[in-house]
Design an enzyme around this catalytic site. Structure first.
Site, short mmCIF file in Angstrom:
data_model
loop_
_atom_site.label_atom_id
_atom_site.label_comp_id
_atom_site.label_asym_id
_atom_site.label_seq_id
_atom_site.Cartn_x
_atom_site.Cartn_y
_atom_site.Cartn_z
CB CYS A 142 -5.81 -58.28 19.85
SG CYS A 142 -4.28 -58.27 18.34
CG HIS A 235 -5.37 -63.29 18.58
ND1 HIS A 235 -6.51 -62.98 18.53
CD2 HIS A 235 -4.52 -62.50 18.19
CE1 HIS A 235 -6.36 -61.65 18.12
NE2 HIS A 235 -5.04 -61.52 17.68
CD GLU A 237 -9.04 -64.92 19.86
OE1 GLU A 237 -9.05 -64.19 18.95
OE2 GLU A 237 -8.31 -64.92 20.86
#
Length: 331
Positions: A142, A235, A237
């Protein structure tokens, strides 16, 4: 093989409950192998959630990993207890003389500030430069991905008129990339950001390769082969409920796109990206494993090996090959 993290780290109990193999520090030192050393510079506000998310993905691969949690040297976290930071995080100034097989730098809630106005920007620039001599492969997420492209390539970011927020379909643009091995032609990715890298500047940087992207939110993954870095602007994750937490935290406002069933925030979201998250991190760890030197201490390894000359080692130190890349992608 398990991931090695501090015995009392909160993430340990969460991962063990999920069936992720976690090895105690005392048990790890008895194994006659060299684990891959991965550092995590965690810039996210809720550090406990982020370290758990990333430890889960790193711990799901078949190699033993030693995870070191790192913080900005003089920055005080306002959202994570001081005793947690003192117990589990090392300031970058303490690890700057060490070498790592891999290093992850997370995003931070400063994306709408000019880089120069971020208080720790000078140290982050030093850390980015340090990855070129002390880290074999770096993974940025990011805002950190945007910052790295600006630092190394002068690619600027720009503000969005509306937050990119939700789960967006991405197209696999480089199926022969070792990082996207096994990926579908299209896949869903959680997105939460107020800025993006300028598309024209990114397209003009010939040394950068966009691996995946979305018509709605732009580039998703960028491979910087020259600097040994993988950049992810979004993202993968994230946990299933992370976007929901952000939505409810910020109050009634922008609904995350394609996230809640029937766009009803009262209904629990479904995770459509978990498999690709595990695949991406497994591919990144495998790329490190296939190319990292076994011994980081010798003078010959003072600098990170260049992609043109990979050296494959097993975790016992035995050379097993001389070239592990897909020739059609790496050239």
């Amino acid at each position: 093989m398990p991931i090695t993290i501090p015995d009392q780290l909160p993430a340990r109990h969460t991962l063990e409950a999920e069936g992720v193999m976690v090895m105690g520090e005392a048990d790890a030192v008895r194994q006659d192998i060299r684990p891959l050393r991965i550092g995590l510079l965690n810039l996210m506000p809720n550090k406990i959630d982020t370290e758990t998310q990333l430890a889960r993905l790193l711990g799901a691969n078949p190699l033993q990993i030693e995870l070191t949690l790192v913080r900005i040297t003089d920055h005080v976290s306002r959202n994570t207890p001081a005793d947690h930071m003192a117990a589990f995080y090392r300031p970058w100034s303490d690890v700057s003389a060490e070498r790592f097989d891999g290093f992850i730098i997370t995003g931070a809630p400063v994306e709408r500030l000019p880089y120069e106005d971020v208080r720790y920007w000078p140290e982050l620039r030093s850390i980015l430069d340090w990855t070129q001599t002390h880290v074999h492969r770096c993974f940025t997420i990011c805002w950190a991905a945007q910052a790295a492209l600006f630092h190394f390539h002068g690619v600027p970011k720009r503000n969005l008129s509306r937050k990119a927020f939700g789960v967006f379909r991405h197209q696999n643009l480089a199926p022969t990339s070792p990082y996207l091995r096994g990926f579908s032609d299209t896949f869903d990715v959680p997105v939460s950001r107020w800025t993006e890298v300028c598309p024209s500047a990114l397209a003009g940087a010939k040394e950068l390769h966009v691996l995946a992207g979305s018509d709605e939110v732009g580039a998703g993954f960028v491979d910087d082969r020259v600097n040994g870095m993988l950049h992810m602007f979004n993202h993968l994750e994230y946990d299933t409920g992370t976007l929901a937490s952000e939505y409810h935290r910020d109050g009634p406002g922008q609904l995350p796109k394609s996230y809640f069933p029937a766009d009803d925030p009262a209904r629990p979201p479904e995770n459509r990206w978990r498999g690709h998250a595990h695949l991406l991190f497994a591919n990144w760890v495998n790329e490190i494993y296939q190319t990292t030197p076994f011994d980081f201490t010798g003078s010959a390894n003072a600098e990170r090996p260049k992609p043109k000359a990979p050296l494959l080692r097993s975790q016992a130190g035995r050379a097993i090959s001389s070239d592990g890349r897909n020739s059609s992608f790496w050239g």
